[in-house]
Design a protein around this motif. Sequence first.
Motif, mmCIF file in Angstrom:
data_model
loop_
_atom_site.group_PDB
_atom_site.id
_atom_site.type_symbol
_atom_site.label_atom_id
_atom_site.label_comp_id
_atom_site.label_asym_id
_atom_site.label_seq_id
_atom_site.Cartn_x
_atom_site.Cartn_y
_atom_site.Cartn_z
ATOM 1 N N ILE A 27 0.968 -1.387 0.061
ATOM 2 C CA ILE A 27 0.066 0.019 0.187
ATOM 3 C C ILE A 27 0.879 1.406 0.089
ATOM 4 O O ILE A 27 0.542 2.048 -0.849
ATOM 5 C CB ILE A 27 -0.978 -0.103 1.093
ATOM 6 N N SER A 28 2.112 1.183 0.759
ATOM 7 C CA SER A 28 2.864 2.373 0.767
ATOM 8 C C SER A 28 3.668 2.432 -0.627
ATOM 9 O O SER A 28 3.575 3.827 -1.163
ATOM 10 C CB SER A 28 3.862 2.227 1.851
ATOM 11 N N PHE A 287 -3.738 10.832 0.201
ATOM 12 C CA PHE A 287 -4.503 10.460 1.481
ATOM 13 C C PHE A 287 -4.783 8.828 1.555
ATOM 14 O O PHE A 287 -5.257 8.624 2.538
ATOM 15 C CB PHE A 287 -5.853 11.186 1.215
ATOM 16 N N ASN A 288 -4.209 8.408 0.449
ATOM 17 C CA ASN A 288 -4.012 6.763 0.696
ATOM 18 C C ASN A 288 -2.887 6.638 1.792
ATOM 19 O O ASN A 288 -2.892 5.509 2.494
ATOM 20 C CB ASN A 288 -3.361 6.242 -0.637
ATOM 21 N N LEU A 289 -2.041 7.702 2.257
ATOM 22 C CA LEU A 289 -1.153 7.513 3.061
ATOM 23 C C LEU A 289 -1.848 7.188 4.781
ATOM 24 O O LEU A 289 -1.501 6.698 5.407
ATOM 25 C CB LEU A 289 -0.295 8.737 3.095
ATOM 26 N N VAL A 290 -3.267 7.812 4.585
ATOM 27 C CA VAL A 290 -3.905 7.673 5.752
ATOM 28 C C VAL A 290 -4.263 6.291 6.316
ATOM 29 O O VAL A 290 -3.907 5.709 7.342
ATOM 30 C CB VAL A 290 -5.243 8.485 5.479
ATOM 31 N N ALA A 291 -4.569 5.535 4.977
ATOM 32 C CA ALA A 291 -5.007 4.299 5.203
ATOM 33 C C ALA A 291 -3.596 3.264 5.506
ATOM 34 O O ALA A 291 -3.835 2.478 6.366
ATOM 35 C CB ALA A 291 -5.625 3.640 3.875
ATOM 36 N N THR A 292 -2.619 3.708 4.816
ATOM 37 C CA THR A 292 -1.590 3.031 5.173
ATOM 38 C C THR A 292 -0.711 3.368 6.487
ATOM 39 O O THR A 292 -0.475 2.319 7.388
ATOM 40 C CB THR A 292 -0.287 3.648 4.310
ATOM 41 N N GLN A 324 7.476 8.738 8.800
ATOM 42 C CA GLN A 324 7.080 7.647 7.644
ATOM 43 C C GLN A 324 6.329 8.275 6.411
ATOM 44 O O GLN A 324 6.708 7.997 5.452
ATOM 45 C CB GLN A 324 6.238 6.558 8.341
ATOM 46 N N GLY A 325 5.290 8.962 7.083
ATOM 47 C CA GLY A 325 4.543 9.305 5.695
ATOM 48 C C GLY A 325 5.165 10.434 4.912
ATOM 49 O O GLY A 325 4.990 10.455 3.648
ATOM 50 N N ALA A 326 6.056 11.226 5.460
ATOM 51 C CA ALA A 326 6.638 12.069 4.911
ATOM 52 C C ALA A 326 7.628 11.832 3.777
ATOM 53 O O ALA A 326 7.840 12.189 2.800
ATOM 54 C CB ALA A 326 7.385 13.238 5.834
ATOM 55 N N LEU A 327 8.335 10.504 4.202
ATOM 56 C CA LEU A 327 9.173 10.182 3.317
ATOM 57 C C LEU A 327 8.727 9.498 2.093
ATOM 58 O O LEU A 327 9.148 9.460 1.258
ATOM 59 C CB LEU A 327 10.154 8.924 4.188
ATOM 60 N N SER A 396 -1.659 14.552 5.122
ATOM 61 C CA SER A 396 -2.219 13.319 5.277
ATOM 62 C C SER A 396 -1.581 12.490 6.647
ATOM 63 O O SER A 396 -2.127 11.344 6.886
ATOM 64 C CB SER A 396 -1.814 12.504 4.122
ATOM 65 N N THR A 397 -0.392 12.765 7.053
ATOM 66 C CA THR A 397 0.137 11.976 8.239
ATOM 67 C C THR A 397 -0.377 12.529 9.530
ATOM 68 O O THR A 397 -0.202 11.836 10.534
ATOM 69 C CB THR A 397 1.746 12.394 8.089
ATOM 70 N N LEU A 398 -1.045 13.509 9.474
ATOM 71 C CA LEU A 398 -1.391 14.335 10.848
ATOM 72 C C LEU A 398 -2.278 13.320 11.801
ATOM 73 O O LEU A 398 -2.082 13.170 12.969
ATOM 74 C CB LEU A 398 -2.045 15.687 10.691
#
Length: 416
Positions: A27-28, A287-292, A324-327, A396-398
């Motif tokens: 997913i990432s 925003f897929n990062l939210v699920a990840t 993690q999300g920012a990377l 999205s990471t917040l």
Amino acid sequence: MPFEWLVGLRYTRAGRRNGRNSFISFISAISMAGIALGVTALIVVLSVYNGFQTVVTERMVSVLGHVEVYEVSGAGLGDWRTAAASAARNPQVKGAAPFIELQGMLVHGGDLMRPAIVRGVLPGEEPKVSDIGKQMKQGALEALQAGTSTIILGEELARELEAKPGDKVALAMAQGNSTSNMAPTMHSFIVAGTFESGHNEFDSGLALIHLGDAQELINVSGPFGMRLRLQDMQKAPAVANELRTVLPGHLVIRDWTKLNSGWFAAVKSQKNMMFIILTLIIAVAAFNLVATLVMTVTDKQADIAILRTLGASPFSIMKIFVVQGALVGVFGTAIGVICGVLLALNVGVIVGMFESLFGMHFLSKEIYFISAVPSDLRWADVASIGVTSLLLSLVSTLYPSWWAARVKPAEALRYE
């Protein structure tokens, strides 16, 4: 390196210990690919829009000139050379030429008729403000001589009239006011050549005659106005404002951005709308990062609890998942920028390959004014796209990071 960065980087490249970790990594990767694809598409599309605008603008200006000056009353400039000398005191002005514009119907062979703008020019002065002399396909601009009734047609206009050099065409012009029933006057001209500007609007609707012939047609003693060419066409609005205070008389002074303001406004609005639409692609991927991250937080609750018992603060836990999300966002944006720049710089070659491969033509010259796909990569656009992508990824990471910081160690370790 702070431990938050180490742990966040480790989670970004999660191992393959079980199916869940593999799925989270997948997913990432999908989120990263989606961000890269959105950034690439946005850079390429905006570059093509910029290229289209640049090419069409250059072709418009090659025929129109940078600034137009004419009398409000329509009586003409009179001594245009005096007005040109006054305008030339501005260091940006490097050339001036008079003109008269008429509207009429060109007729050839009795049954072929096309509406056209007929522009009266001085062949010796016209090259100072336009590139028509360099755009001649047949004949030469110098063939226009006063009293010889010669005319130069746009290439497409000549094709539609089936007229070639040496043929006679008739110019039908209305006489009297618009409410009169008087028959139009007919004037015969000999085709002396054709030009091709690369802009279909002019190639299919513009004809040139000598300024003296134009004055005789409408019985005036001088040109309606003059056109100016500048050192830097981007400074035309400022130069036009300065000339309004310098040139005497009741003059209308318009720069090239005002002459085609409707077209430029349409292109700008389309470009802005396309930016918004394609930014939504980046937003969806971001925003897929939210699920990840939510799945990662769920899977790593025990790890989070252990870190908390070892003294990690909630803010440190939050930083781990922000990292993690920012990377993911940084890598996706970087890949997208690299691919987008490479594609934008070579879009003409790539489109040409597809056209040759499938035997089709993407752009019709009659519709789009140009037949090749242009591209004008602007680094300001690339920077704004990259910053937008990074901001969306960070936002999205917040929520997942905040949720991770609220994990209670006792509850998370209860069943471990």
